[in-house]
Write an enzyme that holds these catalytic residues in place. Structure first.
Site, short mmCIF file in Angstrom:
data_model
loop_
_atom_site.label_atom_id
_atom_site.label_comp_id
_atom_site.label_asym_id
_atom_site.label_seq_id
_atom_site.Cartn_x
_atom_site.Cartn_y
_atom_site.Cartn_z
N LEU A 87 0.82 -1.21 0.00
CA LEU A 87 0.00 0.00 0.00
C LEU A 87 0.86 1.26 0.00
O LEU A 87 1.82 1.37 0.76
CB LEU A 87 -0.90 -0.02 1.24
CG LEU A 87 -2.11 0.90 1.27
CD1 LEU A 87 -3.13 0.48 0.23
CD2 LEU A 87 -2.73 0.90 2.66
N ASP A 122 12.08 8.85 15.33
CA ASP A 122 11.45 8.55 14.05
C ASP A 122 9.94 8.66 14.18
O ASP A 122 9.31 7.86 14.88
CB ASP A 122 11.84 7.15 13.59
CG ASP A 122 11.09 6.74 12.34
OD1 ASP A 122 10.82 7.62 11.50
OD2 ASP A 122 10.75 5.56 12.21
N ASP A 138 19.50 -6.23 11.30
CA ASP A 138 19.66 -5.43 10.08
C ASP A 138 18.63 -5.90 9.06
O ASP A 138 18.73 -7.02 8.54
CB ASP A 138 21.07 -5.61 9.53
CG ASP A 138 21.30 -4.87 8.22
OD1 ASP A 138 20.38 -4.16 7.77
OD2 ASP A 138 22.41 -4.99 7.67
#
Length: 293
Positions: free
Chosen positions: A17, A217, A276
């Site tokens: 999306l 963030d 990671d």
């Protein structure tokens, strides 16, 4: 040490999306295509409608699979779909199993999203709220397509949202059940009609105070806020998709300490210390290579 992820068949990274292949220097699968290329894999990112139902996106993907096969001389491809891209990939594999060697679901809502249920219920069909939300989301999707150089793709935000609800995915699964587990939270069959199925996903874990730089963030904070609306998979979700809802085929792991966008190596993923996300894709390409795919 040089990695070796030279798969027999090309890899297609299938976005979900509001996804895209590239806008300027920004890739949707940030740094992932380059890492796979460096490890020897041949990688393509199809361009699909940013908001649309699974079947329409699946038909678009089938057309681009044919282009990749024609351009590379390969006879099959490996599909790695993120979020709704997993459902798109499942559709393509169900209809053209001889052209698809594997389907990998990354944070895919393979049993629907509780968050999509809530949003769909909040937007009453025919009411102004639904019309406004649909118009805004569709315009945004068209803007993304324009920036990525693929203007003209059909966009339908309400169709996309409905396709991601529990009921919407239940209907989809009734038609395309390949790779699904028989029991909630279990693994599904790894090999169906010659196609191998895999999945991995993450969950939000621990308190925000332990997140380090991720607290800076905004998208990670958004995922944490949205996670509170889950009930069936409370504390077992990545902010948009539940852990067990993501299960498909061979489950590599469904509790990586990653939110929904971390698995794309977006902003929060770049400051993660525990895992990671780019390496997960390279490791998986190596896994596909070892399986002869």
């Amino acid at each position: 040490m040089q990695r070796n992820a030279t798969t027999q068949y090309p890899l297609l990274l299938v976005h979900g999306l509001f996804g895209f292949d590239r806008i300027g220097s920004q890739e949707h699968f940030h740094g992932i295509r380059q890492a796979l290329n460096n490890a020897g894999a041949q990688v393509f990112v199809p361009y699909l409608s940013a908001v649309q139902c699974n079947e329409t996106r699946g038909e678009q993907l089938l057309q681009q699979i044919d282009r990749v096969l024609s351009g590379t001389g390969a006879d099959r491809v490996n599909l790695i779909g993120h979020s709704q891209g997993a459902l798109t990939s499942r559709y393509a594999a169900a209809l053209a199993s001889k052209k698809v060697a594997s389907v990998t679901s990354v944070s895919g809502p393979n049993h629907g999203s509780e968050l999509a249920d809530i949003l769909r219920q909040a937007l009453i069909p025919g009411r102004l709220s639904e019309q406004v939300a649909s118009a805004v989301a569709t315009l945004f999707a068209e803007w993304l397509s324009l920036l990525s150089g693929h203007a003209g793709l059909p966009q339908n935000a309400i169709a996309a949202l409905t396709a991601l609800t529990t009921e919407g995915v239940k209907a989809f699964n009734g038609k395309y059940p390949q790779g699904l587990p028989d029991t909630w939270g279990a693994e599904g069959p790894e090999l169906v009609n010659g196609v191998r199925y895999y999945s991995w996903s993450g969950t939000l874990q621990g308190s925000l105070l332990r997140e380090g730089k991720a607290v800076l963030d905004p998208m990670h904070l958004c995922c944490r806020a949205l996670s509170r609306y889950f009930t069936v998979e409370r504390e077992q979700n990545d902010g948009l998709v539940g852990r067990f809802s993501s299960h498909l085929g061979k489950v590599i792991r469904s509790d990586y300490p990653l939110d929904h966008l971390d698995t794309l190596n977006q902003t929060a993923g770049r400051v993660r210390k525990e895992v990671d996300p780019v390496n997960l894709y390279v490791e998986h390409a190596e896994r596909l290579q070892m399986a002869g795919l």
